[in-house]
Design an enzyme around this catalytic site. Structure first.
Site, PDB file in Angstrom:
ATOM      1  N   CYS A 135      14.809 -10.489  17.158  1.00 37.46           N
ATOM      2  CA  CYS A 135      15.421 -10.976  15.923  1.00 37.46           C
ATOM      3  C   CYS A 135      15.258  -9.978  14.793  1.00 37.46           C
ATOM      4  O   CYS A 135      14.424  -9.084  14.833  1.00 37.46           O
ATOM      5  CB  CYS A 135      14.884 -12.349  15.539  1.00 37.46           C
ATOM      6  N   CYS A 136      16.120 -10.144  13.788  1.00 39.05           N
ATOM      7  CA  CYS A 136      16.119  -9.295  12.602  1.00 39.05           C
ATOM      8  C   CYS A 136      16.421  -7.851  12.999  1.00 39.05           C
ATOM      9  O   CYS A 136      17.444  -7.582  13.609  1.00 39.05           O
ATOM     10  CB  CYS A 136      14.790  -9.436  11.866  1.00 39.05           C
ATOM     11  N   ILE A 137      15.523  -6.913  12.731  1.00 35.36           N
ATOM     12  CA  ILE A 137      15.754  -5.506  13.034  1.00 35.36           C
ATOM     13  C   ILE A 137      15.399  -5.158  14.479  1.00 35.36           C
ATOM     14  O   ILE A 137      15.825  -4.119  15.000  1.00 35.36           O
ATOM     15  CB  ILE A 137      14.957  -4.600  12.056  1.00 35.36           C
TER      16      ILE A 137
END
Length: 224
Positions: A135-137
């Site tokens: 998730c995210c980066i």
């Protein structure tokens, strides 16, 4: 039998480690689904330490494993001890620590290198056809290692809601297919058994981020 899921952290704090709310959401949703989380982190120095009040680096030094232990409430293992054979899935929350401590994406972008230990773990789960949640980066790790994979970091057009959308373009240049999605959604690459969600790549209410992480966890467990 409860599913056993490795959760790999990158420190403690959004600007120099794992994003704490994302990491917590992963652990909460795994618990809610009846899965057993086993937390790991590399025993290495952080790239640097950021004062989260000022948003600026400080001269002190910290260790990724020691800092990650704060989130794991001390129940954590050195990443070198991870054995894919005893685990059903892998999840890596986001935070700048992924781009600074687990890889060099923060300074080199698509030309980055990935920590040898982290790359080894990702390749081991992939080779064993066990699902990986990012998730995210952290989807940039898959983009670098698994060309042709499908991932999402939210949207590919930069705006106030999506301030990090240029990340999607860099991932496309690595040969990946980026799929635009909402923060509450997760994208599943069935062929590569990758599940990704944007989390704080989006300027969204924290409960929307929490819901998106929950969707990622559910899909990872469904594939496990």
């Amino acid at each position: 039998m409860a599913k056993r899921v490795a959760v790999v952290l990158a420190g403690c704090g959004v600007f120099d480690g794992s994003e704490i709310h994302e990491a917590s959401a992963v652990l909460v949703h795994l618990s809610r689904e009846g899965a057993q989380a086993e937390v790991f982190a590399p025993n290495i120095p952080q790239m640097h330490v950021v004062d989260h009040v000022k948003g600026q680096p400080t001269p002190e030094q910290r260790n990724v494993l020691v800092e990650s232990a704060r989130i794991a409430r001390g129940n954590i293992k050195d990443l070198v001890t991870l054995d894919v054979k005893g685990l059903d899935a892998l999840i890596i929350p986001g935070g700048f620590g992924v781009a600074k401590n687990l890889s060099t994406w923060a300074t080199q972008g698509k030309n980055c290198s990935i920590s040898k230990e982290v790359e080894g773990v990702l390749r081991a789960f992939h080779a064993a056809h066990k699902p990986i949640g990012l998730c995210c980066i952290s989807p940039v790790l898959a983009a670098k290692i698994f060309p042709g994979c499908e991932v999402t970091v939210g949207h590919d057009t930069e705006c106030e809601q999506w301030p990090y959308a240029k990340t999607a373009e860099a991932m496309k240049e690595l040969g990946c297919r980026h799929v635009n999605s909402q923060v509450t959604e997760a994208h599943v690459d069935t062929r590569n058994r990758l599940v990704t969600t944007s989390a704080f790549m989006c300027n969204a209410p924290i409960h929307h981020v929490h819901d998106g992480v929950g969707k990622m966890v559910q899909e990872v467990l469904r594939l496990a």
